[in-house]
Design a protein around this motif. Structure first.
Motif, PDB file in Angstrom:
ATOM      1  N   HIS A   1      45.822  34.158  26.274  1.00 47.17           N
ATOM      2  CA  HIS A   1      45.289  33.562  27.510  1.00 47.17           C
ATOM      3  C   HIS A   1      44.247  34.465  28.158  1.00 47.17           C
ATOM      4  CE1 HIS A   1      48.527  36.175  28.892  1.00 47.17           C
ATOM      5  NE2 HIS A   1      48.078  36.078  30.132  1.00 47.17           N
ATOM      6  N   LEU A   2      44.393  35.780  27.980  1.00 51.62           N
ATOM      7  CA  LEU A   2      43.394  36.695  28.526  1.00 51.62           C
ATOM      8  C   LEU A   2      42.107  36.662  27.705  1.00 51.62           C
ATOM      9  CD1 LEU A   2      45.613  39.747  29.527  1.00 51.62           C
ATOM     10  CD2 LEU A   2      44.888  37.789  30.907  1.00 51.62           C
ATOM     11  N   ALA A   3      42.233  36.402  26.410  1.00 56.40           N
ATOM     12  CA  ALA A   3      41.034  36.222  25.585  1.00 56.40           C
ATOM     13  C   ALA A   3      40.251  35.000  26.057  1.00 56.40           C
ATOM     14  CB  ALA A   3      41.424  36.079  24.116  1.00 56.40           C
ATOM     15  N   ILE A   4      40.979  33.935  26.391  1.00 58.42           N
ATOM     16  CA  ILE A   4      40.315  32.734  26.910  1.00 58.42           C
ATOM     17  C   ILE A   4      39.570  33.060  28.201  1.00 58.42           C
ATOM     18  CG2 ILE A   4      40.693  30.423  27.847  1.00 58.42           C
ATOM     19  CD1 ILE A   4      43.131  30.189  25.994  1.00 58.42           C
ATOM     20  N   ASP A   5      40.251  33.737  29.110  1.00 55.40           N
ATOM     21  CA  ASP A   5      39.631  34.058  30.400  1.00 55.40           C
ATOM     22  C   ASP A   5      38.397  34.944  30.217  1.00 55.40           C
ATOM     23  OD1 ASP A   5      41.699  32.622  31.485  1.00 55.40           O
ATOM     24  OD2 ASP A   5      42.805  34.371  32.229  1.00 55.40           O
ATOM     25  N   ALA A   6      38.486  35.918  29.305  1.00 60.22           N
ATOM     26  CA  ALA A   6      37.368  36.837  29.105  1.00 60.22           C
ATOM     27  C   ALA A   6      36.177  36.136  28.461  1.00 60.22           C
ATOM     28  CB  ALA A   6      37.817  38.020  28.247  1.00 60.22           C
ATOM     29  N   CYS A   7      36.434  35.299  27.465  1.00 60.79           N
ATOM     30  CA  CYS A   7      35.326  34.581  26.820  1.00 60.79           C
ATOM     31  C   CYS A   7      34.667  33.608  27.794  1.00 60.79           C
ATOM     32  CB  CYS A   7      35.830  33.844  25.582  1.00 60.79           C
ATOM     33  SG  CYS A   7      36.119  34.930  24.164  1.00 60.79           S
ATOM     34  N   ARG A   8      35.478  32.988  28.612  1.00 64.42           N
ATOM     35  CA  ARG A   8      34.912  32.065  29.600  1.00 64.42           C
ATOM     36  C   ARG A   8      34.042  32.844  30.598  1.00 64.42           C
ATOM     37  NH1 ARG A   8      39.243  28.050  30.426  1.00 64.42           N
ATOM     38  NH2 ARG A   8      38.181  26.857  28.804  1.00 64.42           N
TER      39      ARG A   8
ATOM     40  N   PRO B   1      31.821  30.527  23.695  1.00 66.60           N
ATOM     41  CA  PRO B   1      32.888  29.636  23.221  1.00 66.60           C
ATOM     42  C   PRO B   1      33.892  30.399  22.363  1.00 66.60           C
ATOM     43  CG  PRO B   1      30.842  29.217  22.031  1.00 66.60           C
ATOM     44  CD  PRO B   1      30.500  30.160  23.142  1.00 66.60           C
ATOM     45  N   LEU B   2      35.135  29.922  22.380  1.00 64.32           N
ATOM     46  CA  LEU B   2      36.229  30.616  21.698  1.00 64.32           C
ATOM     47  C   LEU B   2      37.053  29.629  20.888  1.00 64.32           C
ATOM     48  CD1 LEU B   2      38.122  33.136  21.305  1.00 64.32           C
ATOM     49  CD2 LEU B   2      39.334  32.364  23.357  1.00 64.32           C
ATOM     50  N   VAL B   3      37.389  30.043  19.666  1.00 58.18           N
ATOM     51  CA  VAL B   3      38.326  29.308  18.819  1.00 58.18           C
ATOM     52  C   VAL B   3      39.587  30.147  18.675  1.00 58.18           C
ATOM     53  CG1 VAL B   3      38.783  28.385  16.522  1.00 58.18           C
ATOM     54  CG2 VAL B   3      36.525  28.108  17.546  1.00 58.18           C
ATOM     55  N   LEU B   4      40.739  29.535  18.957  1.00 61.78           N
ATOM     56  CA  LEU B   4      42.036  30.168  18.734  1.00 61.78           C
ATOM     57  C   LEU B   4      42.624  29.622  17.442  1.00 61.78           C
ATOM     58  CD1 LEU B   4      43.588  29.601  22.282  1.00 61.78           C
ATOM     59  CD2 LEU B   4      42.517  31.707  21.489  1.00 61.78           C
ATOM     60  N   ALA B   5      43.131  30.510  16.594  1.00 62.52           N
ATOM     61  CA  ALA B   5      43.783  30.082  15.354  1.00 62.52           C
ATOM     62  C   ALA B   5      45.093  30.833  15.227  1.00 62.52           C
ATOM     63  CB  ALA B   5      42.892  30.364  14.147  1.00 62.52           C
TER      64      ALA B   5
ATOM     65  N   ILE C   1      48.518  28.591  27.614  1.00 59.38           N
ATOM     66  CA  ILE C   1      47.430  28.247  26.695  1.00 59.38           C
ATOM     67  C   ILE C   1      46.922  26.825  26.927  1.00 59.38           C
ATOM     68  CG2 ILE C   1      46.749  28.020  24.284  1.00 59.38           C
ATOM     69  CD1 ILE C   1      47.227  30.903  25.230  1.00 59.38           C
ATOM     70  N   ALA C   2      47.827  25.861  26.895  1.00 59.37           N
ATOM     71  CA  ALA C   2      47.408  24.457  27.008  1.00 59.37           C
ATOM     72  C   ALA C   2      46.551  24.182  28.246  1.00 59.37           C
ATOM     73  CB  ALA C   2      48.635  23.545  26.974  1.00 59.37           C
ATOM     74  N   PRO C   3      46.908  24.711  29.431  1.00 59.52           N
ATOM     75  CA  PRO C   3      46.070  24.422  30.610  1.00 59.52           C
ATOM     76  C   PRO C   3      44.669  25.014  30.533  1.00 59.52           C
ATOM     77  CG  PRO C   3      48.260  25.174  31.267  1.00 59.52           C
ATOM     78  CD  PRO C   3      48.130  25.446  29.802  1.00 59.52           C
ATOM     79  N   ARG C   4      44.450  25.984  29.659  1.00 61.38           N
ATOM     80  CA  ARG C   4      43.147  26.642  29.570  1.00 61.38           C
ATOM     81  C   ARG C   4      42.248  26.035  28.487  1.00 61.38           C
ATOM     82  NH1 ARG C   4      46.498  30.970  31.395  1.00 61.38           N
ATOM     83  NH2 ARG C   4      45.405  32.520  32.698  1.00 61.38           N
TER      84      ARG C   4
ATOM     85  N   VAL D   1      32.260  37.422  17.063  1.00 63.55           N
ATOM     86  CA  VAL D   1      33.087  38.504  17.589  1.00 63.55           C
ATOM     87  C   VAL D   1      34.543  38.061  17.524  1.00 63.55           C
ATOM     88  CG1 VAL D   1      32.820  37.663  19.964  1.00 63.55           C
ATOM     89  CG2 VAL D   1      33.486  40.042  19.573  1.00 63.55           C
ATOM     90  N   ALA D   2      35.430  39.004  17.234  1.00 68.70           N
ATOM     91  CA  ALA D   2      36.869  38.754  17.276  1.00 68.70           C
ATOM     92  C   ALA D   2      37.436  39.440  18.510  1.00 68.70           C
ATOM     93  CB  ALA D   2      37.550  39.281  16.017  1.00 68.70           C
ATOM     94  N   VAL D   3      38.239  38.708  19.252  1.00 69.56           N
ATOM     95  CA  VAL D   3      38.819  39.227  20.491  1.00 69.56           C
ATOM     96  C   VAL D   3      40.298  39.522  20.239  1.00 69.56           C
ATOM     97  CG1 VAL D   3      39.123  38.828  22.953  1.00 69.56           C
ATOM     98  CG2 VAL D   3      37.197  37.771  21.751  1.00 69.56           C
ATOM     99  N   VAL D   4      40.728  40.730  20.585  1.00 74.52           N
ATOM    100  CA  VAL D   4      42.104  41.167  20.331  1.00 74.52           C
ATOM    101  C   VAL D   4      42.679  41.671  21.652  1.00 74.52           C
ATOM    102  CG1 VAL D   4      43.601  42.572  18.881  1.00 74.52           C
ATOM    103  CG2 VAL D   4      41.370  41.838  18.010  1.00 74.52           C
TER     104      VAL D   4
END
Length: 353
Positions: free
Chosen positions: A196-203, A208-212, A225-228, A253-256
């Protein structure tokens, strides 16, 4: 030799986590080096010894309650009983070396099973109280130890000095790619991995961010996760390893984002093997092992700093990023280092007989 893997999930692609990936790839690498390896792992694993399989964890119709750290009723008792039986089997078969990667205390000597084993235990996690208690009780009979980082080693109280062997990446499979405009986060969707912090940082960075990855905690995914999702953020679920490698190689870029004292952080090294730069929190073994790497680190849990790190990382030279991993963290190098330690463990056991 015998190699003991984790007992919770089958060790096969797509891997449930980094420990499963390490064990599976290490078994393959050791066999390629000419070692005969009996692999003990959860039922349904790939390449394991079929005449004795660990029971795994089955949540049945309670999948919504499943996590990567808890058990359904009776699950822990079944796992403990299996490890007691496994230890008896290992003693009876007289292996030259036992490489323990499990997270169960009953693999160590105890009053119920005091026989020594020529065992090397690799510590893949911060200290676990019940395992620490078993090691303390066994003392020198617990065997030798390795740790995936100095950060992890310092967290444990061990009877002998551990050797530090960071995990390795199969750089022949994690191949370089062209990159792209999108960021990627991959791994288990659990609170301690901090997607969820990766989502916030990319935003915040406007990227754009893809989660796998696998849903490892339904409550976390539902609440954090779902609300973001949406507005440039997509979760594509669990991929095969081939699909995952292709995705990572085609991202910029990969976010960790570890929210615990990450012992190693295999995903960072897999991404870098593809030439994909990493932006990560400086936490645990991640901060230690990437200190001098061509990567961009941010203070733990600092979303704004991570957003800036993501922007900087996209400008790193992909060839330099890959070369750093190939030179320092290839699976072949790791397997050869373990082979040297295995020889020492086996030789010491023979002297003690």
């Amino acid at each position: 030799m015998a190699l003991i893997g984790p007992a919770r999930y089958p060790v096969r692609e797509p891997y449930a986590g980094g420990l499963e990936a390490f064990c599976h790839t290490m078994v393959s690498a050791l066999r390629e080096l000419g070692h005969e390896v009996d692999f003990f792992a959860a039922e349904g694993s790939d390449g394991n010894t079929k005449d004795f399989e660990l029971p795994g964890v089955d949540w049945g119709d309670r999948a919504e309650d499943a996590t990567d750290t808890t058990y359904p009723e009776g699950g822990r008792e079944r796992e403990n009983a299996a490890f007691i039986e496994l230890r008896r089997l290992l003693v009876a078969r007289g292996y030259d070396v036992v490489h323990n990667n499990s997270l169960n205390p009953y693999i160590f000597p105890s009053e119920a099973s005091p026989e020594p084993l020529p065992m090397l235990t690799t510590l893949h996690t911060p200290m676990v109280d019940e395992i620490q208690d078993a090691i303390t009780a066994a003392g020198l009979r617990a065997g030798r130890f390795a740790a995936v980082s100095r950060t992890t080693a310092r967290d444990w109280r061990l009877p002998t000095e551990p050797v530090i062997i960071p995990n390795g990446v199969n750089v022949n499979l994690w191949r370089p790619g062209p990159g792209g405009e999108t960021a990627v986060w991959f791994g288990r969707l659990v609170p301690e991995k901090g997607a969820h912090l990766a989502i916030d940082a990319c935003r915040a960075a406007g990227i754009p961010l893809v989660l796998a990855g696998r849903n490892g905690d339904h409550h976390y995914v539902r609440d954090e996760i779902a609300p973001r999702l949406g507005d440039g953020v997509e979760w594509i679920g669990e991929l095969s390893h081939a699909e995952l490698r292709g995705l990572v190689a085609n991202c910029g870029v990969a976010v960790v984002t570890p929210r615990w004292e990450e012992p190693f952080g295999l995903v960072a090294f897999e991404a870098m093997a593809c030439g994909t730069p990493v932006a990560a929190f400086r936490r645990g073994g991640m901060g230690e092992l990437l200190r001098d790497a061509p990567a961009c680190l941010a203070p733990a849990d600092d979303v704004d700093a991570l957003a800036a790190a993501i922007t900087r990382a996209r400008g790193l030279d992909r060839d330099v990023v890959r070369r750093w991993v190939v030179d320092r963290h290839s699976l072949c190098q790791t397997a050869k280092r373990y082979t040297d330690i295995f020889r020492q463990v086996a030789a010491f056991a023979k002297v003690g007989q």
